[in-house]
Each structure stands twice: as structure tokens, then as C-alpha cells.
Design an enzyme around this catalytic site. Structure first.
Site, PDB file in Angstrom:
ATOM      1  N   LYS A  54       9.874   0.289  -5.384  1.00 43.30           N
ATOM      2  CA  LYS A  54       8.562  -0.868  -5.632  1.00 43.30           C
ATOM      3  C   LYS A  54       8.793  -2.056  -5.003  1.00 43.30           C
ATOM      4  CE  LYS A  54       6.126   1.206  -6.980  1.00 43.30           C
ATOM      5  NZ  LYS A  54       5.346   2.064  -6.141  1.00 43.30           N
ATOM      6  N   SER A  55       9.720  -2.434  -4.006  1.00 43.83           N
ATOM      7  CA  SER A  55       9.651  -3.755  -3.503  1.00 43.83           C
ATOM      8  C   SER A  55       8.953  -3.754  -2.143  1.00 43.83           C
ATOM      9  CB  SER A  55      11.281  -3.846  -2.999  1.00 43.83           C
ATOM     10  OG  SER A  55      12.180  -3.484  -4.020  1.00 43.83           O
ATOM     11  N   THR A  92       8.367  -0.988  -0.037  1.00 41.98           N
ATOM     12  CA  THR A  92       8.685  -0.215   1.028  1.00 41.98           C
ATOM     13  C   THR A  92       7.919   0.330   2.029  1.00 41.98           C
ATOM     14  OG1 THR A  92      10.011   0.504  -1.194  1.00 41.98           O
ATOM     15  CG2 THR A  92      10.681   1.729   1.117  1.00 41.98           C
ATOM     16  N   HIS A  94      16.220   4.370  -0.395  1.00 39.70           N
ATOM     17  CA  HIS A  94      16.290   3.717  -1.751  1.00 39.70           C
ATOM     18  C   HIS A  94      17.962   3.461  -2.215  1.00 39.70           C
ATOM     19  CE1 HIS A  94      12.052   3.056  -1.960  1.00 39.70           C
ATOM     20  NE2 HIS A  94      11.838   3.947  -2.550  1.00 39.70           N
ATOM     21  N   ARG A 103      12.105  -7.946  -3.174  1.00 37.97           N
ATOM     22  CA  ARG A 103      10.878  -8.575  -4.024  1.00 37.97           C
ATOM     23  C   ARG A 103      11.279  -8.791  -5.367  1.00 37.97           C
ATOM     24  NH1 ARG A 103       5.501  -4.868  -5.571  1.00 37.97           N
ATOM     25  NH2 ARG A 103       4.219  -6.529  -5.877  1.00 37.97           N
ATOM     26  N   SER A 110       5.358  -3.402 -11.104  1.00 41.98           N
ATOM     27  CA  SER A 110       4.878  -2.284 -10.213  1.00 41.98           C
ATOM     28  C   SER A 110       5.501  -0.953 -10.421  1.00 41.98           C
ATOM     29  CB  SER A 110       5.110  -2.661  -8.843  1.00 41.98           C
ATOM     30  OG  SER A 110       4.872  -1.808  -7.732  1.00 41.98           O
ATOM     31  N   SER A 169      -1.869  -2.311   8.844  1.00 44.62           N
ATOM     32  CA  SER A 169      -0.714  -2.402   7.795  1.00 44.62           C
ATOM     33  C   SER A 169      -1.472  -3.261   6.533  1.00 44.62           C
ATOM     34  CB  SER A 169       0.555  -2.996   8.079  1.00 44.62           C
ATOM     35  OG  SER A 169       0.468  -4.514   8.784  1.00 44.62           O
ATOM     36  N   SER A 170      -2.771  -3.817   6.742  1.00 48.40           N
ATOM     37  CA  SER A 170      -3.285  -4.613   5.667  1.00 48.40           C
ATOM     38  C   SER A 170      -3.407  -3.775   4.513  1.00 48.40           C
ATOM     39  CB  SER A 170      -4.625  -5.194   6.294  1.00 48.40           C
ATOM     40  OG  SER A 170      -5.523  -4.106   6.130  1.00 48.40           O
ATOM     41  N   MET A 214      -4.410   0.167   4.457  1.00 50.44           N
ATOM     42  CA  MET A 214      -3.435   1.043   3.914  1.00 50.44           C
ATOM     43  C   MET A 214      -4.045   1.701   2.417  1.00 50.44           C
ATOM     44  SD  MET A 214       0.548  -0.498   4.317  1.00 50.44           S
ATOM     45  CE  MET A 214       1.053   0.934   3.395  1.00 50.44           C
ATOM     46  N   ARG A 244      -1.570  -0.631  -5.113  1.00 53.58           N
ATOM     47  CA  ARG A 244      -2.076  -0.831  -6.487  1.00 53.58           C
ATOM     48  C   ARG A 244      -2.703  -2.295  -6.308  1.00 53.58           C
ATOM     49  NH1 ARG A 244      -0.445  -3.465 -11.317  1.00 53.58           N
ATOM     50  NH2 ARG A 244       1.053  -4.413 -10.240  1.00 53.58           N
TER      51      ARG A 244
END
Ligand code: A3P
Length: 285
Positions: A42-43, A45, A97, A119, A127, A216-217, A221, A245
Site C-alpha cells: 500500500k505504498s 507499488t 513486498h 510512503r 489505504s 501512469s496517471s 490507471m 482508490r
């Protein structure tokens, strides 16, 4: 139990096997030409993976639009990821991870490149809370309060955030390790993408960088089924699940109470004592 345990750390119950963890750590051969994205879950990735894939294709979106993230850059510690990667010829792009002590040990004598994504742990926590709650991959408690307690104790998927960070940051002076924060990516995506290009030894033209940024925006995505996990089997996800999200920094402020923020800070200060604050851009946010 919906968990798998390895070396005292909890992992999701499906797709993981203690035997595979052992093989990955002790037998997997990292090659000098490999590029590996490593993060605590959740950083950011998948954002980094998308950027790495697009840099690789000089901004051409075909690959990211036709192949799901987990096949473009498999997670080495999962059963299918390991099976796929161990026999793959040539330079490989993959993801992990794993905390450093469980990472393939052959990495440490190789020239393979690791991009380590970090993050703000408060945003990682929020997240993760929504992600684990809306998927059936790893069971977590109902309330954010209870989840926070587990997070601070390291009793969540992939163990303690603090240990993950301390372990990997000990590698930060190495030439083949680049630390990238979600916060700097958000603040100046172009400069950060250029930094990643330089690290990977890829010379992209300015218009190719434009394409990397476009594809990659967040919006692209979110709409790309190959990045936004819309292909996950229904049994894994709740209705309306969106892996991509909110995509902002500081969302934790909308979810932590004042008391929770203080309790988090106290533990953060204890565990992160001794690091120069400039290493962590979220301390300025
Ligand atoms: P939020 O849940 O805070 O929105 P990981 O890939 O490590 O699981 O991290 C997921 C987080 O990265 C989610 O954070 C997701 O929205 C965010 N993310 C994914 N793609 C992004 C993008 N292109 N731009 C900004 N954030 C992105």
C-alpha cells in the site's frame, strides 16, 4: 485460518506457501540485469510498477493495456510469481513486498536494481484498511482503531512497517538501490520519473517521458483494467471495489482521531529515532 505464517510474519492465506518463501530467500537466483520494485504493501507499488513498465517500453502503452500488472511484474514471493520467474530467460522485471531478511539473498551479491518505494505510514495504514476490508485476501478487524493497533504491533500482512523500512533503508547508499517516496512522486512526477530513468540507465526523449506520465496517471490507471484489478475473481472483492482508490497524500487526516494521531506519533517517534527527517518527505506535509 486465512493467514500463512513464515518466520513469525503473517501473509495472506491464498497464493502463499512457507516452502516457497524459503526457496525464494535461499535459492532464487537474482540476475544482474533484473529490475525489482520493492515496497511495504500500500505504498504505491502498482504506480511504480506502471512507471517502470512504461519506461521499459519508451512510453508505449500496449504492454500495460494488454497484460495485468501481476504478469508484467510478478510478485516473486507468491506461488505463481516464483514459478514464472525462476525459469524466465533474460532480464526480468518483478515486484516484492518482502522485508529485507526474507528477500532473495542472492540479491546482495548482484548488480540487480531495486527501487524501494516508501510512503507516509499513516496513509499506508488507511489505504491498507480499505484495501483489506474490501477484498477477502487478508482478514482484518472491523474498525480502524483495531486495525491501527495491529498495524503498530506489526501483526498485519508482511509484518511491521517500521522493520520493513529500517531494513531496506540500511541499503540506501548502495549504487543499485534507489529510494522513491510516494510523496515526491505526487509532488513532482516528472522529476521523479526522470530520476528513475537515470537510475535504470534509460535515456527517454521528453515526449516519451510525457507518454510515461500520461499512461501512469491516476485517471488512466483507474480506467485501465490491467492496472485497476477489475479482473480479480468476484470471490476476492466486494462490489464497487476499486484498487486505485483515492491516490492522494495525507488522507489519514480524514480518518484518524486526534487521540489516534497522537498515539501513532508517539510510537513513530520512538521507532524512527535517529533518522534524518529529510529522508521522509511526509514529515513536512
Ligand atoms: P490509496 O488507497 O490511498 O488511494 P499499492 O500499489 O502499494 O497497493 O498502493 C496502492 C495505493 O496507491 C492506493 O492509495 C492507490 O490509489 C495509489 N495509486 C495507485 N496508482 C496511483 C497513481 N497513478 N497515482 C497516485 N496514486 C496511485
Amino acid at each position: 485460518d486465512s493467514y500463512v505464517w513464515f518466520e513469525g510474519i503473517r501473509f495472506p492465506g491464498s497464493g502463499f506457501d512457507p516452502e516457497v518463501f524459503r526457496e525464494v530467500r535461499d535459492k532464487f537466483v537474482v540476475k544482474n540485469e533484473d529490475t525489482i520494485t520493492v515496497t511495504y504493501p500500500k505504498s504505491g507499488t502498482n504506480w511504480l510498477v506502471e512507471i517502470v513498465c512504461l519506461i521499459h517500453s519508451n512510453g508505449d502503452p500496449k504492454w500495460v493495456q494488454s497484460v495485468p500488472t501481476w504478469n508484467r511484474s510478478p510478485w516473486v514471493e507468491t506461488i505463481p510469481g516464483y514459478e514464472f520467474l525462476k525459469d524466465q530467460e533474460g532480464p526480468r522485471i518483478y515486484t516484492s513486498h518482502l522485508p529485507i531478511h526474507l528477500f532473495p539473498q542472492s540479491f546482495f551479491s548482484s548488480k540487480a536494481k531495486v527501487i524501494y518505494g516508501i510512503r507516509n505510514p499513516r496513509d499506508v495504514l488507511v489505504s491498507g484498511y480499505f484495501f483489506w476490508r474490501e477484498t477477502n485476501i487478508f482478514k482484518i478487524p472491523e474498525t480502524l482503531k483495531e486495525f491501527m493497533e495491529l498495524f503498530l504491533q506489526g501483526h498485519v500482512a508482511y509484518g511491521s512497517w517500521f522493520e520493513h523500512i529500517r531494513g531496506w533503508l540500511s541499503m540506501r547508499e548502495r549504487e543499485n538501490v534507489l529510494v522513491v517516496s510516494y510523496e515526491e512522486l505526487k509532488k513532482d512526477t516528472r522529476v521523479t520519473v526522470e530520476k528513475i530513468c537515470e537510475f535504470l540507465g534509460k535515456k527517454l526523449k521528453p515526449e516519451e517521458i510525457d507518454l510515461v506520465l500520461k499512461y501512469s496517471s491516476f485517471q488512466f490507471m483507474k480506467e485501465n483494467k490491467m492496472s485497476n484489478f477489475t479482473m480479480l475473481p468476484d470471490s476476492y472483492v466486494n462490489e464497487n471495489f476499486s484498487f486505485i482508490r483515492k491516490g492522494v497524500t495525507g488522507d489519514w487526516k480524514n480518518h484518524f482521531t486526534v487521540a489516534q494521531a497522537e498515539a501513532f506519533d508517539k510510537i513513530y517517534q520512538e521507532k524512527m529515532a535517529g533518522y534524518p527527517p529529510k529522508l521522509f518527505p511526509w514529515e513536512e506535509c
